[in-house]
Motif scaffolding. Structure first.
Motif, PDB file in Angstrom:
ATOM      1  N   TRP A 236      49.906  36.126  40.481  1.00  0.00           N
ATOM      2  CA  TRP A 236      50.981  36.552  41.381  1.00  0.00           C
ATOM      3  C   TRP A 236      50.693  37.964  41.878  1.00  0.00           C
ATOM      4  O   TRP A 236      49.973  38.729  41.222  1.00  0.00           O
ATOM      5  CB  TRP A 236      52.316  36.515  40.635  1.00  0.00           C
ATOM      6  CG  TRP A 236      52.848  35.121  40.475  1.00  0.00           C
ATOM      7  CD1 TRP A 236      53.751  34.496  41.281  1.00  0.00           C
ATOM      8  CD2 TRP A 236      52.501  34.158  39.468  1.00  0.00           C
ATOM      9  NE1 TRP A 236      53.977  33.201  40.828  1.00  0.00           N
ATOM     10  CE2 TRP A 236      53.225  32.974  39.728  1.00  0.00           C
ATOM     11  CE3 TRP A 236      51.632  34.177  38.368  1.00  0.00           C
ATOM     12  CZ2 TRP A 236      53.127  31.833  38.925  1.00  0.00           C
ATOM     13  CZ3 TRP A 236      51.529  33.049  37.576  1.00  0.00           C
ATOM     14  CH2 TRP A 236      52.266  31.888  37.854  1.00  0.00           C
TER      15      TRP A 236
ATOM     16  N   SER B   2      57.471  38.917  40.926  1.00  0.00           N
ATOM     17  CA  SER B   2      57.319  37.509  41.307  1.00  0.00           C
ATOM     18  C   SER B   2      56.768  36.697  40.131  1.00  0.00           C
ATOM     19  O   SER B   2      57.123  35.536  39.934  1.00  0.00           O
ATOM     20  CB  SER B   2      56.429  37.357  42.550  1.00  0.00           C
ATOM     21  OG  SER B   2      55.192  37.987  42.349  1.00  0.00           O
TER      22      SER B   2
ATOM     23  N   ALA C  67      47.037  30.657  37.303  1.00  0.00           N
ATOM     24  CA  ALA C  67      47.718  31.137  38.508  1.00  0.00           C
ATOM     25  C   ALA C  67      47.908  32.644  38.445  1.00  0.00           C
ATOM     26  O   ALA C  67      48.029  33.220  37.352  1.00  0.00           O
ATOM     27  CB  ALA C  67      49.068  30.446  38.645  1.00  0.00           C
TER      28      ALA C  67
ATOM     29  N   VAL D  46      54.658  27.787  41.458  1.00  0.00           N
ATOM     30  CA  VAL D  46      53.669  28.840  41.742  1.00  0.00           C
ATOM     31  C   VAL D  46      53.712  29.183  43.236  1.00  0.00           C
ATOM     32  O   VAL D  46      53.790  30.355  43.632  1.00  0.00           O
ATOM     33  CB  VAL D  46      52.247  28.392  41.332  1.00  0.00           C
ATOM     34  CG1 VAL D  46      51.204  29.402  41.785  1.00  0.00           C
ATOM     35  CG2 VAL D  46      52.174  28.172  39.820  1.00  0.00           C
ATOM     36  N   ARG D  47      53.730  28.152  44.044  1.00  0.00           N
ATOM     37  CA  ARG D  47      53.723  28.374  45.494  1.00  0.00           C
ATOM     38  C   ARG D  47      54.987  29.100  45.932  1.00  0.00           C
ATOM     39  O   ARG D  47      54.941  30.105  46.644  1.00  0.00           O
ATOM     40  CB  ARG D  47      53.612  27.018  46.205  1.00  0.00           C
ATOM     41  CG  ARG D  47      53.316  27.084  47.691  1.00  0.00           C
ATOM     42  CD  ARG D  47      53.655  25.774  48.400  1.00  0.00           C
ATOM     43  NE  ARG D  47      55.054  25.368  48.244  1.00  0.00           N
ATOM     44  CZ  ARG D  47      56.081  25.916  48.882  1.00  0.00           C
ATOM     45  NH1 ARG D  47      55.888  26.907  49.718  1.00  0.00           N
ATOM     46  NH2 ARG D  47      57.318  25.488  48.659  1.00  0.00           N
ATOM     47  N   ARG D  48      56.117  28.584  45.449  1.00  0.00           N
ATOM     48  CA  ARG D  48      57.403  29.119  45.892  1.00  0.00           C
ATOM     49  C   ARG D  48      57.592  30.581  45.500  1.00  0.00           C
ATOM     50  O   ARG D  48      58.256  31.341  46.175  1.00  0.00           O
ATOM     51  CB  ARG D  48      58.520  28.277  45.259  1.00  0.00           C
ATOM     52  CG  ARG D  48      59.868  28.449  45.898  1.00  0.00           C
ATOM     53  CD  ARG D  48      60.865  27.404  45.454  1.00  0.00           C
ATOM     54  NE  ARG D  48      61.007  27.307  44.020  1.00  0.00           N
ATOM     55  CZ  ARG D  48      60.874  26.194  43.328  1.00  0.00           C
ATOM     56  NH1 ARG D  48      60.587  25.068  43.923  1.00  0.00           N
ATOM     57  NH2 ARG D  48      61.023  26.190  42.027  1.00  0.00           N
ATOM     58  N   THR D  49      56.997  30.956  44.394  1.00  0.00           N
ATOM     59  CA  THR D  49      57.196  32.329  43.928  1.00  0.00           C
ATOM     60  C   THR D  49      56.092  33.260  44.405  1.00  0.00           C
ATOM     61  O   THR D  49      55.982  34.394  43.947  1.00  0.00           O
ATOM     62  CB  THR D  49      57.248  32.357  42.388  1.00  0.00           C
ATOM     63  OG1 THR D  49      56.087  31.674  41.891  1.00  0.00           O
ATOM     64  CG2 THR D  49      58.501  31.697  41.863  1.00  0.00           C
ATOM     65  N   GLY D  50      55.292  32.775  45.323  1.00  0.00           N
ATOM     66  CA  GLY D  50      54.278  33.649  45.918  1.00  0.00           C
ATOM     67  C   GLY D  50      53.002  33.725  45.106  1.00  0.00           C
ATOM     68  O   GLY D  50      52.188  34.624  45.324  1.00  0.00           O
TER      69      GLY D  50
ATOM     70  N   LYS E 165      52.964  23.442  40.270  1.00  0.00           N
ATOM     71  CA  LYS E 165      52.297  23.954  41.486  1.00  0.00           C
ATOM     72  C   LYS E 165      53.326  24.441  42.497  1.00  0.00           C
ATOM     73  O   LYS E 165      53.117  25.460  43.162  1.00  0.00           O
ATOM     74  CB  LYS E 165      51.418  22.862  42.097  1.00  0.00           C
ATOM     75  CG  LYS E 165      50.127  22.647  41.323  1.00  0.00           C
ATOM     76  CD  LYS E 165      49.270  21.588  42.005  1.00  0.00           C
ATOM     77  CE  LYS E 165      47.901  21.497  41.332  1.00  0.00           C
ATOM     78  NZ  LYS E 165      47.161  20.324  41.777  1.00  0.00           N
ATOM     79  N   GLU E 166      54.401  23.705  42.588  1.00  0.00           N
ATOM     80  CA  GLU E 166      55.439  24.077  43.543  1.00  0.00           C
ATOM     81  C   GLU E 166      56.086  25.414  43.150  1.00  0.00           C
ATOM     82  O   GLU E 166      56.355  26.273  43.993  1.00  0.00           O
ATOM     83  CB  GLU E 166      56.487  22.937  43.621  1.00  0.00           C
ATOM     84  CG  GLU E 166      57.745  23.240  44.408  1.00  0.00           C
ATOM     85  CD  GLU E 166      57.485  23.677  45.863  1.00  0.00           C
ATOM     86  OE1 GLU E 166      56.381  23.390  46.380  1.00  0.00           O
ATOM     87  OE2 GLU E 166      58.372  24.342  46.436  1.00  0.00           O
TER      88      GLU E 166
ATOM     89  N   ARG F   7      49.386  32.050  43.337  1.00  0.00           N
ATOM     90  CA  ARG F   7      48.204  31.375  43.861  1.00  0.00           C
ATOM     91  C   ARG F   7      47.436  30.811  42.681  1.00  0.00           C
ATOM     92  O   ARG F   7      47.334  31.460  41.635  1.00  0.00           O
ATOM     93  CB  ARG F   7      47.353  32.429  44.566  1.00  0.00           C
ATOM     94  CG  ARG F   7      46.170  31.956  45.352  1.00  0.00           C
ATOM     95  CD  ARG F   7      45.707  33.088  46.284  1.00  0.00           C
ATOM     96  NE  ARG F   7      45.257  34.253  45.536  1.00  0.00           N
ATOM     97  CZ  ARG F   7      44.027  34.418  45.059  1.00  0.00           C
ATOM     98  NH1 ARG F   7      43.116  33.477  45.248  1.00  0.00           N
ATOM     99  NH2 ARG F   7      43.685  35.499  44.387  1.00  0.00           N
TER     100      ARG F   7
END
Ligand code: SF4
Ligand code: SF4
Lengths: 437, 557, 491
Positions: free
Chosen positions: B266, B271, B264, B351-355, B348-349, B357
């Motif tokens: 950022w 972030s 992932a 990663v998504r929540r903190t911006g 995954k959540e 990818r």
């Protein structure tokens, strides 16, 4: 004229050894007992016996820091030139160290400096005298072929190269003759070089006798050319290795002639439907392990005639000038022997160290003749690996490996059986009758 | 070669009686491997051989033989240096009177699977240990030196940090009971082994005295020879030898069932850090590794040629692109589909929540990167590009410092790794970072340079020395390289550990027979000791650092 | 009672500013403890309130040749380690240094002074969303730092990576009168400056070639003392549920515990026999006796928890795994036993009471504990039990507690023998039987990592050089020998 690199040419490669010891171990060990890649360090124990250790010694020799000595010669002579260190080193160091090329250069340096170990010198004398390192009479080189029918020079599509190991090993002849007879019955036009069959130069190169290796290679190539055959099929793993990875260092090749190992050739014929393999009742359902001979496996990976220099890019990244020629051990002859075994209905199992990471049986590089205890230890180590597998039968496609392993099979605990692939093939191969029309 | 000492025949025969004539050598050919100056982790000089060669190398087979060799050295006023795999010449002789004790024959390895530990000797390598441990669903911590290193040496004598510290701790904490030959040749067993109770615990009865001889760092051969240890292993839902995938040299490893392997990125460090604090929750990941993208590039390419070619063609995968530098490689290991779904879903959540990818990985790249993370197989590839590395900013503290560490890494590289600079071209910084036990940050800024080039060596030395100056001006965390002479400068401000260490050294080894350049200085005259901390600002001034870099780049360190 | 003793404070010449008590009753209270009837009466109890005061106390002790016995806990102490083993000793009572210096849910770390005890620690941490890792039901007055400094194992076995847990960085004051910051605290600046820069003292090891935290652990105050420490804490879970996993034999219970540890399931895990569980659950003798009759022979307590990340889902798979493990090992899972729910026990374990639960029923107890690997734990139980029977003490209840440590590499194996101190016969005979039990365990491989009382000599009967290392350590860290003199065999 192309020449293999000298130790001086290898100086920067030597300097880059990080002394990481990775070359002592196979890349992906499956146990501690069989984690070693290097029969030489297993015997000698001092770091100098390993691939990396020899590089450091070699640098010392160049640098003047390390004089020639009996211990150096002993370490060098214990190395089977099996190339396993090269495979392991390249995992992380790619083109920047390539230990095996330096090991060849180190042996050549010893010869050049007059410090070639005495047994090596003796082997070379015999090779010069009678075309084989054991000193067997030239006149008996083709005895294996007595009574077999061949096609004359110029008429044959295939030239058979037997190699001195098998040519002087009567125990291997039934297999050899059986295979040749089947080929004959399949209608393949064959010939051989008779008593005059030359050496591939493999051993001379291993022992560091570079000029002689070149001459031998040239001689054999000339013989082959004169045969008029389109395909050269060798029964010798060492010769195949020389053809594919040593001759190119001299810029030599068989030109348009195809060069195959007997296993490759037979498998090709099987695939073409010209030969078939009958299941071997003796082996049916019994797990059989295949020993990749170093010379047939990783050391047969084709080498290009190349500039192995490095360029400095991006402020210090050392980059091969001929990246397409980099060899990591993938291109050896691994599959044909396995395919043949499978086609004989054998339950093939892999030893812990196989394919490019196969552990040397100890017979090559002159070790068997020079440091027999080292060669014996390597054989016992390899046999122990067999004992730790589900198989009790070990098949090899190299007469040298088979003979050496068989010699030591008695010294390990559980009964093991060493089989030459050729012998099995002789029993199983059947000509496929040509279809009418 | 420096002054060469001859081993007196009488000493040789004594040593021969101990280890057997076959296991001793004084021949330069055999000694050369113990004088090879690779400079791994340091900056080598122009010479490939060290100035100091040992007088002999011996290969003992047992603790008793080691003790006898040490005593023999003491009788004859010789020094000794223990050596296991000797990765990167970490254990070269430090005096010409040194007998190298090469522990290669002491490779005992016993797995106690139920109790998730092993009993190992100095030459049980990490690769072999992992292979044996995996038969029982266990793995071991493997430090950056990779599978060929000795876990015993790492646990007792060096630093002991590796890329899976999140799930496998670090070796100072994986060391259980220990057996040690003191610098005077006595055999001491610590913890349970000393009481004949097994090898499972290293402390007691009473105080945990091993804290006097092994702290965050070990004594690097400066305090006798460790000969056997109990060593903690880590259960993983992977059993049996793992057949590699892929083709040499790009060996991969099949990603096990119920494992998540993600990469992932950022948009910025803030972030990335916010995500990190969440990813450390509840032991979500077995391993988390941040590699600089260029080093990922080295991992996913089989040769330098391939790497440079892909750089030039812009063909490197996105994971290896410079823009992917704020990254984590994340490994979750679960034992059931439900657990797997939870771990992967949560990761995954976050990663998504903190911006962040998640980047696409081909199967081949995923398997190669996974193998690297699980076995440290390709970590030593940091040496492939140029053959020269040193390090800086080995620091440990809260992940709070991650952005600051990145900045500091960039500061000490001073643009020398940008095109046209003297160091190997790379990213903004070259940090390898990972968490320990779900707790704190380890981060280390790798400096790659061409060891054959003097300007490159000087630039590397400069970056290394600058890191001390930067750290001391505004600390980024506990400094991993606070060793030997560095402690003479820093120690007084942090409780003067060097004084105690010096006492330990001098009391246990009054003759400095167990000689190491990476341990405390045995003698520092009082006025010097007093003056050094005061001289720190001078030593860390630009001109002095510049001068020192030139000396190091010329003579090596 | 100990030697009669009177002194006035001025004769002591104690360092100025440190609160000092020479109250006879208070002094005498330090001359014995729960299982050490007679030691030396200290000359004074000094009560430093800061690191500086600790330093001046230790320096004064060095100058004046006075011994110092550090004590951080309050209430009924045990094990003899805080009872002076010679005269001319003062008590360094740190119990008044009981501040929470910093807490931080982000890094799961809190910095506590030595006097913070288990009775108050969770109240201090709660506003920060944290709670302490804790041993099995410590008494309220027990100092958190002292407990872990004594290597008391926490029930949070999955977070116990190493014996140094749950310590991060610490500040030690050594017997030589110098401060020694350890681990993450060994960094430039005062604690306040460090915190302001963002440091969180999270590293448990070092600095450099030393690990003095590890050295002082288990030293019973004989090398130095701890002023403050960063401790790893647990974030307060969002969901929590306890389970009892029981069987007639110990082995399957251990097997299940091992499996859970290897899977890192459970924020609390420990094994108890029926007596020990009854001691934990019962409030009085009647309840205890009833429980002893009703509880299964062996029980693994499993605390499952979930935090802020999809907690329901996490609880679900943990419970499923626990159930499957129970089935695999033939261990019965229950949410409650004999009317007590595991979840409630889990909560109770967090509420420290003034008196040890081991004393609640009979008034006193003997304890015997050591380390061994979990697969060898079961072998010790008949050794101790049969010994008691042979000594005619078969009627006394024997409690067994097994605490996995280092994530299951080994365990703390503890026997508890509650007895009525007023029954002189039981008390006397059990003392002898207990000594014999310790010896039998030692012969069977018990490792006495913490040498107290009955087994303090046994612990050192093998000497593979450790005593010379101890002597070296003592001479470097406490050269004048002021710290808890004569407590451990340093010579
Ligand atoms: S030859 Fe290669 S693998 Fe061997 S020590 Fe040198 S760098 Fe390492
Ligand atoms: S070629 Fe084979 S025997 Fe020789 S050093 Fe390499 S691995 Fe060892």
């Amino acid at each position: 004229m192309h020449s293999p690199q000298t130790l001086e040419d290898r100086r920067d490669f030597l300097a880059r050894c990080t002394r990481c010891s990775q070359c002592k171990f196979v890349a992906a060990p499956r146990s501690q007992r069989h984690a070693s890649a290097c029969p030489s360090i297993d015997y000698g124990q001092f770091h100098a016996y390993s691939g990396g250790g020899q590089l450091i010694m070699a640098y010392g020799l160049l640098d003047g820091a390390v004089p020639h000595s009996a211990e150096m010669a002993g370490a060098v002579a214990s190395c089977t030139m099996c190339g396993n260190c090269d495979v392991s080193c390249k995992i992380n160091f790619g083109e920047t160290v390539e230990p095996l090329d330096s090991l060849y250069a180190l042996r050549a340096q010893l010869v050049h400096d007059g410090h070639s170990p005495a047994p090596h010198r003796k082997m070379m004398e015999r090779l010069r005298r009678s075309g084989n390192s054991c000193g067997q009479p030239r006149a008996e080189r083709a005895r294996w072929a007595d009574g077999l029918a061949f096609d004359g020079m110029g008429k044959a599509e295939v030239l058979l190269h037997v190699g001195s190991g098998l040519a002087y090993e009567p125990a291997g002849w039934p297999g050899l003759r059986g295979v040749v007879a089947t080929l004959h019955r399949s209608g393949i036009a064959m010939t051989h070089l008779g008593n005059e069959e030359g050496s591939s130069g493999s051993l001379a190169f291993d022992l560091g006798y570079v000029d002689e290796a070149r001459m031998l290679a040239q001689g054999l190539i000339e013989q082959a050319r004169q045969s008029g055959a389109g395909t050269l099929v060798t029964f010798s793993a060492a010769a195949l290795s020389a053809f594919r990875s040593v001759h190119p260092r001299f810029g030599l090749s068989f030109g348009p002639m195809r060069v195959l190992h007997i296993t490759e050739y037979l498998w090709e014929l099987v695939e073409q439907g010209r030969l078939s393999l009958a299941p071997l009742p003796d082996l049916k359902g019994r797990p059989v392990a295949y020993h990749d001979p170093c010379k047939l496996g990783r050391l047969s990976e084709p080498r290009q005639t190349q500039d192995s220099g490095l360029d400095n890019r991006m402020s210090g990244i050392l980059v091969s000038r001929t990246p397409s020629a980099l060899r990591f051990g993938n291109g050896g002859c691994y599959e044909a022997p396995r395919a043949l075994l499978r086609a004989m209905g054998v339950d093939l199992v892999e030893l812990e160290r196989h394919h490019a990471s196969s552990y040397c049986c100890g017979a090559c590089g002159g070790v068997r003749e020079t440091v027999p205890e080292a060669a014996a230890l390597a054989a016992r180590n390899r046999l122990a690996e067999l004992q730790d597998s589900t198989a009790s039968i070990l098949v090899s496609a190299c007469a040298g490996c088979t003979g050496h392993l068989a010699e030591h099979a008695g010294s390990v605990g559980r009964a093991v059986q060493i089989q030459d692939l050729l012998g099995l093939l002789a029993q199983a191969l059947r000509p496929v009758p040509a279809l009418a029309g | 070669m420096s002054r060469k000492i001859e081993l007196p025949p009488q000493v040789r025969s004594e040593l021969e009686r101990i280890v057997g004539a076959r296991h001793i050598s004084t021949d330069p050919a055999m000694l050369s491997a113990h004088a090879w100056n690779t400079g791994v982790g340091k900056v080598p000089g122009a010479e490939k051989f060290a100035g100091i060669w040992p007088v002999a190398v011996v290969l003992p087979e047992s603790t008793e033989e080691v003790a006898a060799v040490v005593k023999c050295c003491a009788r004859h006023k010789l020094h000794f240096k223990a050596h296991s795999t000797g990765y990167g010449s970490m254990s070269n002789a430090c005096s010409p009177e040194t007998v190298v004790i090469d522990l290669r024959r002491m490779n005992r390895l016993e797995i106690d699977a139920k109790n998730r530990m092993a009993i190992i000797g100095p030459y049980a390598t990490a690769g072999a240990l992992q292979a044996e441990a995996l038969k029982h669903g266990l793995t071991c911590h493997i430090v950056g030196a990779g599978p060929a290193h000795s876990p015993l040496a790492s646990a007792t004598s060096l630093l002991g940090v590796g890329v899976t510290s999140q799930g496998t701790s670090m070796n100072a904490r994986n060391l259980l009971s220990w057996e040690w030959v003191t610098p005077q040749g006595d055999i001491v067993r610590g913890g349970t082994a000393g009481s004949g109770c097994g090898w499972f615990a290293g402390e007691g009865p009473g105080p945990g005295v091993r804290g006097m001889i092994r702290g965050f760092c070990g004594a690097a051969g400066g305090l006798g020879v460790f000969t056997r240890i109990g060593y903690k292993l880590y259960p993983v839902p992977v059993t049996g030898p793992q057949e590699p995938t892929g083709r040499l040299p790009q060996l991969g490893m099949r990603i096990p069932d119920n494992a998540g392997f993600l990469h992932a990125v950022w948009p910025d460090w803030d972030s990335h850090r916010a995500a990190t604090f969440e990813l450390l929750d509840e032991n979500l990941c077995f391993a988390m590794l941040r590699m600089p993208p260029d080093h990922i590039g080295w991992t996913v390419t089989g040769s330098n040629a391939d790497y440079v070619d892909q750089v030039k063609r812009g063909a490197l995968p996105e994971v290896a692109q410079p823009a992917s530098d704020r990254n984590w490689t994340l490994l979750t290991l679960s034992r059931s589909p439900a657990e797997h779904a939870w771990r992967l879903g949560v990761v995954k959540e976050i990663v998504r929540r903190t911006g962040g990818r998640i980047l696409e990985l081909t199967d081949e790249h995923a398997e190669v990167l996974f193998r690297n993370l699980f076995t440290s197989q390709f970590v030593p590839r940091v040496l492939r590009p140029s053959g020269g590395i040193t390090t800086s900013f080995g620091v440990l503290d809260s992940f709070h410092f991650l952005p600051r560490a990145m900045e500091a890494g960039q500061e000490c590289l001073a643009g020398e790794n940008l095109p046209g600079g003297k160091l190997v071209e790379g990213g903004r910084e070259e940090h390898w970072s990972w968490p320990h036990e779900g707790r704190y940050l380890w981060t280390e800024n790798i400096i790659n340079f061409d060891p054959a080039s003097k300007p490159a060596r000087i630039a590397a030395a400069r970056a290394l020395l600058d890191h001390f100056a930067i750290s001391w001006k505004n600390p980024v965390g506990v400094m991993a390289l606070g060793l030997g002479p560095v402690m003479e400068l820093q120690g007084e401000q942090i409780g003067a550990p060097q004084r105690y260490i010096r006492q330990v050294k001098n009391r246990l080894d009054p003759g400095n027979a167990s000689r190491s350049n990476e341990y405390v200085l045995p003698v520092v005259p009082k006025p010097v000791a007093a003056a050094l901390p005061m001289l720190k600002p001078v030593i860390l001034s630009r001109p002095v650092l510049g001068l020192m870099s030139r000396v190091v780049g010329t003579k090596g360190m | 009672m100990g030697i009669a003793f009177t002194e006035n404070a001025s004769r002591l010449h104690a360092p100025a500013g440190i609160a000092c008590s020479i109250d006879g009753a208070e002094l005498r209270s330090f001359a014995s403890d729960g299982d050490t009837p007679q030691g030396h009466v200290p000359r004074a109890v000094l009560k430093p309130r800061s690191t500086d005061e600790i330093l001046s106390l230790i320096r004064w002790a060095n100058d004046s040749g006075t011994g110092v016995v550090p004590v951080s806990s309050t209430g009924r102490r045990r094990r003899g380690d805080t009872v002076p083993a010679r005269d001319n000793v003062v008590i360094a009572d740190l119990s008044g240094m009981n501040r929470l210096l910093h807490a931080d849910a982000r890094d799961k770390i809190a910095i506590l002074e030595a006097g913070v005890d288990f009775g108050t620690v969770d109240d201090l941490l709660q506003p920060h969303g944290l709670r302490a890792l804790r041993p099995l039901s410590p008494r309220a007055g027990k100092s958190v730092l002292a407990s872990f400094l004594e290597r008391e194992p926490p029930i949070n076995a999955n977070d116990h990576w190493d014996v140094a847990d749950p310590f991060g960085g610490t500040l030690l004051v050594l017997g030589n009168g110098h401060c020694a910051p350890t681990g993450g605290a060994a960094i430039e600046g005062t604690l306040a400056e460090q915190l302001a820069r963002g440091h969180r003292q999270m590293m448990p090891i070092g600095p450099t070639n030393l690990d003095l935290l590890r050295v002082l652990q288990g030293a019973q105050g004989s090398l130095g003392l701890m002023a403050w420490a960063a401790l790893y804490c647990e974030r307060i879970p969002t969901m929590e549920r306890g389970w009892f996993a029981s069987a007639d034999a110990l082995e399957p219970v251990i097997d299940l515990a091992r499996e859970l540890l290897h899977h890192r399931i459970g924020n609390a895990l420990f094994i108890v026999d029926r007596v020990q569980l009854a001691l934990l659950l019962a409030r009085d003798a009647a309840a205890f006796n009833a429980l002893c009759g009703a509880l299964p022979a062996w029980t693994l307590f499993v605390g499952l928890s979930a935090g802020r990340q999809a907690p329901e889902e996490k609880m679900a798979w943990q419970q499923a795994d626990l159930r499957a493990g129970g089935e695999r090992h033939g261990v019965g899972l229950a949410e409650s036993l004999a009317g007590h729910t595991a979840t409630a026990l889990g909560q109770r374990l967090r509420v420290a009471e003034p008196v040890s639960f081991r004393d609640r029923v009979s008034g006193a107890h003997r304890e015997l504990f050591f380390l061994q690997q979990l697969d060898r734990a079961a072998g010790f139980v008949p050794l101790v039990r049969d010994g008691l029977t042979k000594a005619g003490l078969g009627h006394l209840p024997l409690g067994v507690y097994i605490q996995p440590m280092a994530q299951g590499v080994y365990g703390h194996i503890e026997f508890t023998l509650p007895y009525d101190p007023d029954k002189a016969d039981d008390a006397q005979r059990s003392a002898a039987a207990w000594q014999a039990a310790a010896e039998r365990c030692a012969d069977a491989g018990a490792f006495f990592s913490r040498p107290y009382g009955a087994w303090s000599d046994l612990a050192y009967r093998h000497d593979d050089g450790i005593r010379s290392m101890m002597a070296l350590t003592k001479s470097i860290l406490d050269p004048a020998g002021v710290m808890n003199p004569n407590r451990l065999p340093y010579s």
